[in-house]
Every structure is written in C-alpha cells, then in structure tokens.
Enzyme design. Structure first.
Site, PDB file in Angstrom:
ATOM      1  N   GLU A 191       0.857  -1.186   0.000  1.00 22.92           N
ATOM      2  CA  GLU A 191       0.000   0.000   0.000  1.00 22.92           C
ATOM      3  C   GLU A 191       0.897   1.241   0.000  1.00 22.92           C
ATOM      4  OE1 GLU A 191      -3.552  -0.230   2.041  1.00 22.92           O
ATOM      5  OE2 GLU A 191      -3.954   1.919   1.961  1.00 22.92           O
ATOM      6  N   ARG A 192       0.655   2.101  -0.971  1.00 27.39           N
ATOM      7  CA  ARG A 192       1.461   3.327  -1.137  1.00 27.39           C
ATOM      8  C   ARG A 192       2.938   3.002  -1.351  1.00 27.39           C
ATOM      9  NH1 ARG A 192      -3.016   5.838  -2.419  1.00 27.39           N
ATOM     10  NH2 ARG A 192      -4.514   5.902  -0.715  1.00 27.39           N
ATOM     11  N   GLU A 315     -10.951   4.524   8.577  1.00 32.67           N
ATOM     12  CA  GLU A 315     -11.035   4.145   7.163  1.00 32.67           C
ATOM     13  C   GLU A 315     -11.538   2.709   6.981  1.00 32.67           C
ATOM     14  OE1 GLU A 315      -7.100   5.121   5.610  1.00 32.67           O
ATOM     15  OE2 GLU A 315      -7.793   7.157   5.217  1.00 32.67           O
ATOM     16  N   ARG A 348      -2.850   3.660  16.783  1.00 33.43           N
ATOM     17  CA  ARG A 348      -2.778   4.837  15.905  1.00 33.43           C
ATOM     18  C   ARG A 348      -3.902   5.836  16.190  1.00 33.43           C
ATOM     19  NH1 ARG A 348      -2.985   4.119  10.269  1.00 33.43           N
ATOM     20  NH2 ARG A 348      -1.191   5.366   9.700  1.00 33.43           N
ATOM     21  N   ARG A 359     -12.209  17.726   9.373  1.00 30.90           N
ATOM     22  CA  ARG A 359     -11.499  16.448   9.519  1.00 30.90           C
ATOM     23  C   ARG A 359     -10.240  16.585  10.358  1.00 30.90           C
ATOM     24  NH1 ARG A 359      -9.276  12.713   4.483  1.00 30.90           N
ATOM     25  NH2 ARG A 359      -7.367  12.081   5.561  1.00 30.90           N
ATOM     26  N   ASP A 388      -2.894  14.410   6.707  1.00 27.03           N
ATOM     27  CA  ASP A 388      -2.407  13.139   6.173  1.00 27.03           C
ATOM     28  C   ASP A 388      -1.162  13.315   5.309  1.00 27.03           C
ATOM     29  OD1 ASP A 388      -2.246  10.500   5.613  1.00 27.03           O
ATOM     30  OD2 ASP A 388      -3.956  10.426   4.253  1.00 27.03           O
ATOM     31  N   GLU A 416       3.719   9.164  -0.824  1.00 24.61           N
ATOM     32  CA  GLU A 416       2.336   9.047  -1.284  1.00 24.61           C
ATOM     33  C   GLU A 416       1.814  10.352  -1.890  1.00 24.61           C
ATOM     34  OE1 GLU A 416      -0.410   7.863   1.800  1.00 24.61           O
ATOM     35  OE2 GLU A 416      -2.163   8.292   0.567  1.00 24.61           O
ATOM     36  N   HIS A 537      -4.041  18.508   0.107  1.00 23.87           N
ATOM     37  CA  HIS A 537      -4.904  17.429  -0.350  1.00 23.87           C
ATOM     38  C   HIS A 537      -5.692  17.769  -1.616  1.00 23.87           C
ATOM     39  CE1 HIS A 537      -6.443  13.480   0.170  1.00 23.87           C
ATOM     40  NE2 HIS A 537      -6.183  13.410   1.460  1.00 23.87           N
ATOM     41  N   TRP A 559     -13.091  13.415   1.512  1.00 22.03           N
ATOM     42  CA  TRP A 559     -12.139  12.784   0.596  1.00 22.03           C
ATOM     43  C   TRP A 559     -12.026  13.592  -0.695  1.00 22.03           C
ATOM     44  CZ3 TRP A 559     -14.083   6.996   1.311  1.00 22.03           C
ATOM     45  CH2 TRP A 559     -13.573   6.503   2.525  1.00 22.03           C
TER      46      TRP A 559
HETATM   47  O1  GCW Z   1      -2.603   8.295   3.929  1.00 20.68           O
HETATM   48  C1  GCW Z   1      -3.645   7.398   4.046  1.00 20.68           C
HETATM   49  C2  GCW Z   1      -3.415   6.447   2.920  1.00 20.68           C
HETATM   50  C3  GCW Z   1      -3.931   5.066   3.189  1.00 20.68           C
HETATM   51  C4  GCW Z   1      -3.391   4.624   4.531  1.00 20.68           C
HETATM   52  C5  GCW Z   1      -3.904   5.594   5.596  1.00 20.68           C
HETATM   53  C6  GCW Z   1      -3.370   5.274   6.982  1.00 20.68           C
HETATM   54  C7  GCW Z   1      -2.739   2.466   5.304  1.00 20.68           C
HETATM   55  O2  GCW Z   1      -3.990   6.984   1.785  1.00 20.68           O
HETATM   56  O3  GCW Z   1      -3.491   4.230   2.156  1.00 20.68           O
HETATM   57  O4  GCW Z   1      -3.744   3.297   4.834  1.00 20.68           O
HETATM   58  O5  GCW Z   1      -3.459   6.870   5.302  1.00 20.68           O
HETATM   59  O6  GCW Z   1      -2.422   5.917   7.389  1.00 20.68           O
HETATM   60  O7  GCW Z   1      -3.914   4.402   7.640  1.00 20.68           O
END
Ligand code: GCW
Length: 728
Positions: A191-192, A315, A348, A359, A388, A416, A537, A559
């Site tokens: 992922e990423r 998420e 987390r 957000r 993020d 990312e 973003h 989003w």
């Molecule tokens: O930045 C976002 C990403 C997701 C990621 C999430 C996270 C692992 O787009 O891909 O999932 O954060 O940090 O949990």
C-alpha cells in the site's frame, strides 16, 4: 588481418578504460558502499591508524559488527586487515579495539567507566586510547548492539573522509523506539509502495531466507533503526495464524543480531475471523482470553517480539467502537495480553469519521479526553500533521496535549503525496520542520521532539534492485533513521544530506555541493508546484499522484479536494480560526498566535488557516492570485534548475547507470510539475478571473483536458503502484 599487437593494445586500453566508462552501479548497496578510498593521503592516514582489530565476537551481534567492520575496512582500505580474537592478547600500535567492558578485558582496562555509564543500552563511544604504551582507536559500549552502532558510525567516518586524528565521539539515541512501518500486504503488494513488491516474500518464508533480509537489517542498523512492523496497518488477520507466525519468526531470527525487533499490525476482528468467536468486544472475557493465548503463542515463536500496531475504527477498519467501547478499552485489552512479555501496543491516532466537523480536528477530539486512561505499555502513534502526510501541514495538536500518554511520531517516508518514487524530494527538511516546531505546551521551547518517545516511518522499500525506486529516495530512509537517532538536535538536514551523498555517490566536493543544494531545495520546490501557500490534499482522488483540485465526486465530503481548498469567487483557503472550524483552538495559546491573524500568518501556511481574498496582499507584497501564480511558476522553473544541476554532473565521476536514471526521472518530474502548474492555475483561475502572468509560459492544454485525464491502475493493486496517465 588485425595484428596481434593491436589486439593486445585493444585489450590493454579496454582494461584501463572500461571501468571508467561502463562502471555500473545499480543502487543495491545503498549507502553501505565500501570502495577503496581514492585519496592517497587519506588512505595512508587510515591505514596507519588502523593496523589491526581486536574484537571478541562471542555473540551474534558482535559477530555481525565484526563482519561489517571487516567488509568495510577491507574495501575502504583496499587491503586485508587482521582481526584478532584473543582476550589477553597483544595491543600493537594502531590496534582498533572494539567491545564492552564485560566482554573485553582490554576495554575494562581503559577505565572509561564514568563515561560508559552515560551511554545506556544503545549508545557508543569512539575515542583514541593509550594502553600499555600503545595508542589507537576504541569503539566501546555497554552492550553488543551499542558496538554494532558504533562500528557503523566508524565506517561512516571513513566513507565520508573524516580525519581520525582527535576522535572523541559519544553518541546516544534521543528516542527509544525508531521503527519502520511497512504497509506490505501478505500478497506482496505494498500500500502506497512505489518500489516494486514487498521485500518480504511470504510465499517462500520461512524456509527460504533471502540474503536481502540480512542486507535490510544491516542498512537499518547502520542508521540505528531498532524495530520493524512487517505488515500493513490495514491488516489481514491471517498474519496471526501459526503458518504466518513461523514466517515472521524466521525474519525476527535474521533481524535479531542487528538489534531489530519485529512488530505486527493486527486486525481488531481477529478473535472472530481466525478465532471463531462471535464477537471481538474488548471487554468480553472470551475475547480477552483469546488475545492472551494468541500473544503467548506469538512469544513461543518470537521470544523478543516487540508488540502490536493497531489501526482501529479508521477508514473502515474494525475497532472497539464497533462494540460501543473506547479506543482505550480496545488498546488496554491488547496491552494486558502483551504486558507479561514486556510487549507494547502502538495504537494509531489516525481517525476521522464522516461528520460535519473539520477532519483535521477529529483525532484530537477523540484522543485528548482519553489521556491517562491507557495502560503503561500503550503508545499513541500520531502522524506529523493533523491531516495526512501532506507536502506541508502544521504539526498535529496532539503533540504535547496528552502528557500522560507516550507518543510515537509517525512520518511517511514513502512519497504518497509527493510524487511517488518519480520525484526527487528530500524529506529531512519536512521531518525536521515537525520535530522542531514549538508546541508551547510546557511554555516556549517545547518542540515536538520533546513530546515523543519514538518515531515511526512508513517505509519506502520494495524489491526494486535499488530498494526505493528513485535513487534519491534512499536518502529519505537514511534520513529517517539518522533523525530518529538525533531527534532533538537541530539543523541536521544538510549534515545528513552531506553524509548520505558522500556514502552513496561521491566525496568530490563539487558533487557534494551540487547534490546538497538540490536536495535541500527539493521539498520546497515540490510544495511550490503542488500545494503552495498552505494548500493541502488537492491531489487526484485515491491515488494521490497528480493534481485534481476540481474533484468532488468521492463518496465522502472529506475525501474531496474541494473540501480542502474552499475556492470561491471571493478567495481561497480553509478558515480554521474562530470564524471558521476553529481547529486553531486545539493548540496551546502561544502557538496559535503564529497563525491566528490573517495578516501575520506566514505565507506558507496562510491557506491552511484562512480564507484569503484573491486581491489580498501577502507578505511577499503580491496579491494572493499573483503569489499563487508566482509559486506554481517558480516550482516548475526550480525543477528545470535541478535538471541543469544534474546535467552538469554527467562527467563528475557519478556512475553512468544512476546518472541516467536520475536524468530520466527528473524529466518526469519536470513534466509533472508543468501538469500541476497548468491544471491548478487554470482551475483556480475560474474563481479568481484574473490572467496568468504576462509573458509567462502558457498552458499547452485546456482545463477540460486536465480534468478528463484518466489515470489507470493495474488491476488488484489499488493504492499501490504508479497509475498510468491516459489521454482522453
Ligand atoms: O494516507 C492514508 C493512505 C492510506 C493509509 C492511511 C493510513 C494504510 O492513503 O493508504 O492506509 O493513510 O495511514 O492508515
């Protein structure tokens, strides 16, 4: 017919020339390159300072240290260095002594006890000694892992051509936990991840132990990384099944001598999915018993297992709130299972729900009231910013706000939101910006670094031959480790870049100077062509690669890029002051004053905090519209400047293979920067209704063209891999 002598001549010439012309460097060795020192004076100095090594490599860690030292010295000094293992043996001139006072009587003889007591479990000293009328260098520590860290640092001194004349180094890590978080899935997609598949080949583990695992451990140990979370936080429950525990155990066995503990991400529903229970309610006794049993089982495979990393109620991941319980209830159940084994829970704080609340406020609102409610072995992991991993955002207000809860700072090494592995962006300045930001939570001078116990970096590592995709992306892995070790020191970005360049490319002052300038400028350049002035973003939905500020089709408002930039005919930016969402209120009063007033707010954060009129003047003296244009154009020009810098280095001694790679990648970056500039300015222009700067390069496509660009993912790899652009 060719004369035999001319054939000989051709052979001779090619033997002389080939290495210079075609020497290939695929990047696999990272910064652990031990080629012979090419400066004869320095080589002489090093050879006479290091005539032999005295080491008592009784443990796997000391053995790893001795091995690294042997490879390093043999390579760098271009001759075999003798290693002696005798405890009471000879100390000759130039003997390099390495060891702990308990394992080495020679080290005990140095009587450095007072200094050693300050080093703790991971620190080391590198100093000159005098013993039995002889003098030399000693690398000492209280523990074997301290020795390994010291050895790696010593090799770094040689690789970066430091003088050994008056060595007196004491180095102690600033943070206890220095961890890489892999977002690797069990099917090896990442992922990423933008550097191929996962390096962890779950299919052939545990029997097949790829030598790459050892090289991974060496690289991490060389920068002091002491933990690795093997799998993604979007965790598959399968990771906790016996077959997979055996695979993780095989990796843990390889990493152990290098001081790296293994951690696993767990899925909160595991008691149901693999345990067959009807619920995963953390207060249900059967669920608690299941976790205890599972944890005991894990420790039977991995006796020094580090603990769990958990993404819960975020998420779409399950969590305690599914059962009406709090994050503390969830974390504590897992913590109780781990406590008897000294394991920890890293929970987390990256949570946000579909709600009308801004957000960026939600994590603080959720976790601030839970301060003091977690068990002692729970750490809260907080992303550097409240949103993020953006190219720039303010530090998260949770730093310093939960004094009774130890914090891990989570940084994203993988790019990312910063051009994947296609763009040259050196992230140390971004990391440092957060580490040194003043939270004012205990008065002036309370930087983020003083509020944390550890640092986690989302890894950018894959099975590409050069590990990270872009040759310069390796620098971000390196910098993460070095910064986690020295978190409280300031102004390290240049120093770390300097070290990395010398180890990875060249000690040639011209090369070092140029690359350092490029690297240090690169993060600000990316901000300029992507998200200047505090924008955030506005990347394409889901893949986060190119620009899509117009996008408003996501299933959730938060989003959508339009949610974040709030452009309208009056201006641009998100009002997060008291007249808006008041996210500002979550910061200590003295910290707020930096941003609260639109007129005083630094230009680089103004659109994060305020909605600014198109004709309002910024500190630069330009209006918002003029400044926005200025930034996007400067961003593109600066990428072109990087290209020129790089072109000029073609004959500087950088190997052709990496020189070509970076040249091509800079072309992509230039093309993408133009794409960002054109798309964003054309779009924001529909609100500002003002012209682009006269005489400046004009967009070569219409806004409609950019809006209709389709990006294509390889099937089954959503969120991993680089999307392909397809023209409409
Ligand atoms: O930045 C976002 C990403 C997701 C990621 C999430 C996270 C692992 O787009 O891909 O999932 O954060 O940090 O949990």
């Amino acid at each position: 017919m060719t004369h035999p002598r001319s054939i000989l001549l051709v052979f001779f010439l090619s033997a002389c020339l080939l290495p210079r012309l075609t020497r290939a460097e695929d990047g696999y060795r990272l910064w652990l390159r031990y080629d012979r020192i090419d400066d004869p004076r320095l080589l002489q100095e090093y050879r006479s300072s290091i005539r032999g090594v005295l080491v008592y490599d009784k443990s796997p860690t000391l053995h790893a240290a001795a091995n690294e030292l042997k490879n390093g010295l043999d390579g760098l000094l271009g001759q075999q260095i003798s290693f002696m293992n005798n405890v009471f043996g000879w100390v000759g001139r130039g003997a390099l002594i390495i060891g702990t006072p308990t394992s080495s009587p020679l080290v005990a003889d140095l009587h450095w006890t007072d200094n050693l007591s300050r080093l703790g479990n991971e620190g080391f000293m590198i100093r000159r000694y005098k013993l039995k009328d002889q003098s030399g260098i000693a690398i000492v520590a209280n523990t074997d892992i301290g020795i390994l860290y010291g050895v790696c640092h010593f090799l770094r001194l040689l690789q970066t051509h430091q003088s050994l004349e008056s060595l007196d180094i004491t180095s102690i890590p600033a943070l206890h936990y220095r961890v890489l978080d892999h977002w690797d899935n069990l099917n090896r997609t990442v992922e990423r991840g933008y550097a191929g598949l996962s390096i962890f080949d779950w299919w052939t583990l545990p029997l097949y132990k790829d030598s790459r695992y050892t090289d991974y451990a060496r690289a991490n140990a060389s920068v002091g990384i002491n933990g690795s979370v093997l799998n993604s936080v979007n965790a598959s429950p399968i990771i906790l099944t016996p077959a997979w525990l055996a695979k993780s155990a095989a990796l843990a066995d390889i990493f152990r001598p290098y001081g790296i503990r293994v951690y696993l991400s767990v899925n909160f529903s595991s008691p149901m999915t693999i345990g067959g229970l009807p619920t995963a309610d953390p207060l249900d006794p059967a669920v608690q018993a299941w976790w205890k049993k599972k944890v005991d089982e894990i420790y039977s495979y991995i006796p020094d297992f580090g603990g769990f990393l958990v993404k819960a109620n975020s998420e779409g991941q399950p969590g305690p709130q599914n059962y009406g319980r709090s994050h503390a209830d969830g974390a504590n159940t897992l913590a109780d299972a781990l406590a008897p084994h000294q394991g920890i829970i890293i929970w987390r704080a990256f949570v946000y729900n579909e709600s009308s609340e801004d957000r960026v406020k939600q994590a603080y609102d959720e976790f601030k009231p839970l301060d003091g409610k977690f068990r002692n072995n729970v750490l809260l992991q907080v992303k550097n910013g409240p949103l993020d991993f953006q190219p720039r955002e303010p530090f998260s207000p949770l730093f310093g706000a939960v004094p009774n809860t130890p914090l891990m700072l989570e940084m994203q090494i993988t790019q990312e939101y910063l051009g994947f592995s296609n763009h040259l962006v050196y992230l140390a300045p971004l990391f440092e910006e957060c580490l040194h930001a003043d939270t004012y939570t205990k008065g002036k001078g309370t930087p983020v670094s003083a509020t944390i116990t550890g640092m986690a970096g989302v890894a950018n590592i894959g099975n590409d031959i050069n590990w990270c995709g872009h040759p310069f992306a390796q620098a971000n892995w390196y910098a993460f480790g070095r910064l986690a070790w020295c978190a409280s020191a300031t102004n390290l970005s240049a120093l770390i870049a300097d070290e990395w360049i010398r180890q990875t490319f060249s000690n040639n002052p011209g090369v070092v100077d140029t690359l350092k300038k490029m690297m240090l400028a690169s993060r600000e350049i990316a901000v300029d062509y992507m998200t200047p002035l505090g924008l955030a973003h506005i990347m394409g939905y889901s893949h986060h690669y190119g620009p899509a500020p117009w996008y408003d089709k996501a299933s959730r408002a938060d989003w959508n890029p339009v949610y974040f930039h709030r452009a309208d005919s009056a201006g641009l930016g998100f009002d997060r002051t008291a007249t808006g969402s008041n996210a500002l209120e979550q910061y200590a009063p003295a910290a707020r004053t930096l941003w609260a007033d639109k007129k005083d707010c630094p230009d680089n954060a103004v659109l994060w905090w305020h909605h600014v009129g198109w004709n309002d003047r910024l500190h630069s003296g330009r209006t918002l519209w003029e400044e926005l244009c200025h930034k996007y154009y400067t961003g593109v020009d600066s990428v072109r400047w990087m290209q020129k810098c790089w072109d000029a280095l073609q004959l500087s001694g950088i190997d052709n293979q990496r020189w070509q790679q970076v040249k091509m990648l800079l072309c992509i970056q230039q093309q993408d920067a133009v794409w960002w500039r054109n798309a964003c300015l054309l779009y924001f222009q529909t609100f500002s209704r003002q012209p682009l700067p006269a005489g400046a390069e004009q967009p070569d496509h219409t806004l409609a063209y950019y809006e209709n660009l389709q990006l294509y993912y390889a099937p089954g790899t959503a969120n991993s891999g680089v999307p392909q652009k397809i023209n409409p």
